[in-house]
Design a protein around this motif. Sequence first.
Motif, PDB file in Angstrom:
ATOM      1  N   ARG A 328       0.826  -1.211   0.000  1.00  0.00           N
ATOM      2  CA  ARG A 328       0.000   0.000   0.000  1.00  0.00           C
ATOM      3  C   ARG A 328       0.859   1.260   0.000  1.00  0.00           C
ATOM      4  NH1 ARG A 328      -5.256  -1.505   0.548  1.00  0.00           N
ATOM      5  NH2 ARG A 328      -5.728  -3.402   1.736  1.00  0.00           N
ATOM      6  N   GLU A 329       1.979   1.235   0.691  1.00  0.00           N
ATOM      7  CA  GLU A 329       2.858   2.409   0.700  1.00  0.00           C
ATOM      8  C   GLU A 329       3.510   2.616  -0.669  1.00  0.00           C
ATOM      9  OE1 GLU A 329       5.555   1.929   3.936  1.00  0.00           O
ATOM     10  OE2 GLU A 329       4.162   2.785   5.409  1.00  0.00           O
ATOM     11  N   THR A 330       3.856   1.517  -1.337  1.00  0.00           N
ATOM     12  CA  THR A 330       4.405   1.640  -2.691  1.00  0.00           C
ATOM     13  C   THR A 330       3.372   2.251  -3.631  1.00  0.00           C
ATOM     14  OG1 THR A 330       5.889  -0.250  -2.364  1.00  0.00           O
ATOM     15  CG2 THR A 330       5.376   0.351  -4.635  1.00  0.00           C
ATOM     16  N   LEU A 331       2.140   1.788  -3.552  1.00  0.00           N
ATOM     17  CA  LEU A 331       1.070   2.359  -4.366  1.00  0.00           C
ATOM     18  C   LEU A 331       0.878   3.832  -4.044  1.00  0.00           C
ATOM     19  CD1 LEU A 331      -1.236   1.772  -6.432  1.00  0.00           C
ATOM     20  CD2 LEU A 331      -2.715   1.356  -4.441  1.00  0.00           C
ATOM     21  N   ARG A 332       0.879   4.177  -2.774  1.00  0.00           N
ATOM     22  CA  ARG A 332       0.672   5.561  -2.351  1.00  0.00           C
ATOM     23  C   ARG A 332       1.749   6.488  -2.899  1.00  0.00           C
ATOM     24  NH1 ARG A 332       2.177   6.208   3.590  1.00  0.00           N
ATOM     25  NH2 ARG A 332       4.230   6.283   2.568  1.00  0.00           N
ATOM     26  N   ASP A 333       2.996   6.041  -2.861  1.00  0.00           N
ATOM     27  CA  ASP A 333       4.126   6.914  -3.184  1.00  0.00           C
ATOM     28  C   ASP A 333       4.493   6.932  -4.664  1.00  0.00           C
ATOM     29  OD1 ASP A 333       4.261   7.420  -0.489  1.00  0.00           O
ATOM     30  OD2 ASP A 333       5.914   6.031  -0.115  1.00  0.00           O
ATOM     31  N   TYR A 334       4.159   5.832  -5.394  1.00  0.00           N
ATOM     32  CA  TYR A 334       4.636   5.712  -6.776  1.00  0.00           C
ATOM     33  C   TYR A 334       3.555   5.337  -7.777  1.00  0.00           C
ATOM     34  CZ  TYR A 334       9.113   5.465  -4.327  1.00  0.00           C
ATOM     35  OH  TYR A 334      10.195   5.733  -3.521  1.00  0.00           O
ATOM     36  N   GLY A 335       2.396   4.881  -7.333  1.00  0.00           N
ATOM     37  CA  GLY A 335       1.403   4.364  -8.251  1.00  0.00           C
ATOM     38  C   GLY A 335       1.781   2.981  -8.750  1.00  0.00           C
ATOM     39  N   ASN A 336       1.089   2.553  -9.799  1.00  0.00           N
ATOM     40  CA  ASN A 336       1.349   1.264 -10.423  1.00  0.00           C
ATOM     41  C   ASN A 336       2.360   1.463 -11.544  1.00  0.00           C
ATOM     42  OD1 ASN A 336       1.294  -1.091 -11.938  1.00  0.00           O
ATOM     43  ND2 ASN A 336      -0.922  -1.322 -11.887  1.00  0.00           N
ATOM     44  N   MET A 337       3.560   0.923 -11.382  1.00  0.00           N
ATOM     45  CA  MET A 337       4.626   1.044 -12.375  1.00  0.00           C
ATOM     46  C   MET A 337       4.782  -0.240 -13.171  1.00  0.00           C
ATOM     47  SD  MET A 337       7.292   2.932  -9.786  1.00  0.00           S
ATOM     48  CE  MET A 337       6.760   1.790  -8.486  1.00  0.00           C
ATOM     49  N   SER A 338       3.675  -0.925 -13.388  1.00  0.00           N
ATOM     50  CA  SER A 338       3.661  -2.171 -14.143  1.00  0.00           C
ATOM     51  C   SER A 338       4.697  -3.146 -13.563  1.00  0.00           C
ATOM     52  CB  SER A 338       3.879  -1.897 -15.627  1.00  0.00           C
ATOM     53  OG  SER A 338       3.611  -3.048 -16.392  1.00  0.00           O
ATOM     54  N   SER A 339       5.542  -3.752 -14.401  1.00  0.00           N
ATOM     55  CA  SER A 339       6.393  -4.846 -13.932  1.00  0.00           C
ATOM     56  C   SER A 339       7.411  -4.437 -12.883  1.00  0.00           C
ATOM     57  CB  SER A 339       7.121  -5.481 -15.121  1.00  0.00           C
ATOM     58  OG  SER A 339       8.085  -4.593 -15.668  1.00  0.00           O
ATOM     59  N   ALA A 340       7.786  -3.156 -12.839  1.00  0.00           N
ATOM     60  CA  ALA A 340       8.781  -2.722 -11.856  1.00  0.00           C
ATOM     61  C   ALA A 340       8.221  -2.680 -10.444  1.00  0.00           C
ATOM     62  CB  ALA A 340       9.319  -1.340 -12.238  1.00  0.00           C
ATOM     63  N   THR A 341       6.914  -2.634 -10.296  1.00  0.00           N
ATOM     64  CA  THR A 341       6.304  -2.331  -9.003  1.00  0.00           C
ATOM     65  C   THR A 341       6.632  -3.362  -7.933  1.00  0.00           C
ATOM     66  OG1 THR A 341       4.465  -1.466 -10.329  1.00  0.00           O
ATOM     67  CG2 THR A 341       4.176  -1.503  -7.941  1.00  0.00           C
ATOM     68  N   VAL A 342       6.573  -4.636  -8.266  1.00  0.00           N
ATOM     69  CA  VAL A 342       6.813  -5.664  -7.255  1.00  0.00           C
ATOM     70  C   VAL A 342       8.245  -5.585  -6.736  1.00  0.00           C
ATOM     71  CG1 VAL A 342       7.529  -7.529  -8.820  1.00  0.00           C
ATOM     72  CG2 VAL A 342       6.338  -8.084  -6.683  1.00  0.00           C
ATOM     73  N   LEU A 343       9.184  -5.094  -7.542  1.00  0.00           N
ATOM     74  CA  LEU A 343      10.559  -4.917  -7.071  1.00  0.00           C
ATOM     75  C   LEU A 343      10.639  -3.794  -6.039  1.00  0.00           C
ATOM     76  CD1 LEU A 343      12.461  -5.305 -10.462  1.00  0.00           C
ATOM     77  CD2 LEU A 343      12.020  -7.057  -8.722  1.00  0.00           C
TER      78      LEU A 343
END
Length: 381
Positions: A328-343
């Motif tokens: 949730r914090e990754t989504l909050r700070d960066y949005g959905n960055m497709s394949s990079a997001t899980v990293l």
Amino acid sequence: MTVRLRGLSTAVPPTQLVQTEVAEVFGAQPGLTRLAQRIVSTSFGLSGIDTRYTVLDELTTGGPALEDAAFYDRAAGRILDPGTRLRNDRYAEHASRLYVEAGRAALAAVPAIAADDVTHVITVSCTGFYAPGPDFVLARDLGLPAGVQRYHLGFMGCYASLPALRLAAQLCEADADAVVLVVSVELCTLHLRTSNDPDTIVATSLFGDGAGAGLVTARPLEQGERALELDGFATRTTPQGEGDMAWRIGDHGFEMVLSNAVPSLIGEHITGAIAPLLAAEEPLAAALRDGAVAGAIEHWAVHPGGRSIVDHVEKALALDEAQLVPARETLRDYGNMSSATVLFVLERILRDPAAADGERVAAMAFGPGLTVESALLTVRG
């Protein structure tokens, strides 16, 4: 043989987008119906996103009008609609820089491994194409060996970094001396557009730009180094959802299909999708059958494709709210960055001092198909 992900690093472009400001711009575009305006307000407001990043500095609302603007007319407050060629040209320009930045950061994070040690490169992206590609750029600009083996996983969507890590692990299992540099770069904002289509509006409210990288190798860890052991991977395609998530090339950029059925489909099928991942370890398989998997696996690196997706995974697997804070914090700070997001989510878990040596991590990401890719990892260090 124990294979680990080391030097996990991330990077974003310098231009930050504030979600509330972007919502105002998209909601004010000419030609929007009243229904589309309401969808813009709802999608942006309930996205769980505060900020995103973009390679397009012209998308900011402040500053003077740009004479050569191709994506946003600041003076008129109007979103422009460049063709696919221009969007892809910008991808080649900006992606090359981010690939090198992220790859260099991964190497710098592991001083014991030099550029000369890298035997393989795997690049990942679904937001643009060019050749010689990013694998070539990385080898050239980082000074990798002339004989480095190069692979590119393209146009797979948001789940692609997990197959990249799986391929890297397989290369290391085949060669104990292998060092594989994995880099994902996604420039999703190059494909933003104004539209009355609900799927397009939802995509516009979610996606940002970012890069993630790491080194996969069986070489031993250095004293005090933190890493993630790659214990296993699984792939599952759900029996429904083929038409609910798609990524196509149009005349004015790449076009996302992202129906509102996706979160519920993921929630419905996620337990079965990760069952093969946990089957090799009976205590974990039993915990999943008993609905107690949250207690058996401490950390969950869920790809935050959207707030509702994370909500459905949390409910389906009976996870604790704290276990989804990194997503949730990754989504909050960066949005959905497709394949990079899980990293980004994995990096957040790894740098958390509360993630202790030996604790388990379940990672999962979702994409067209509807496909669920998952990985089981162990924190070391």
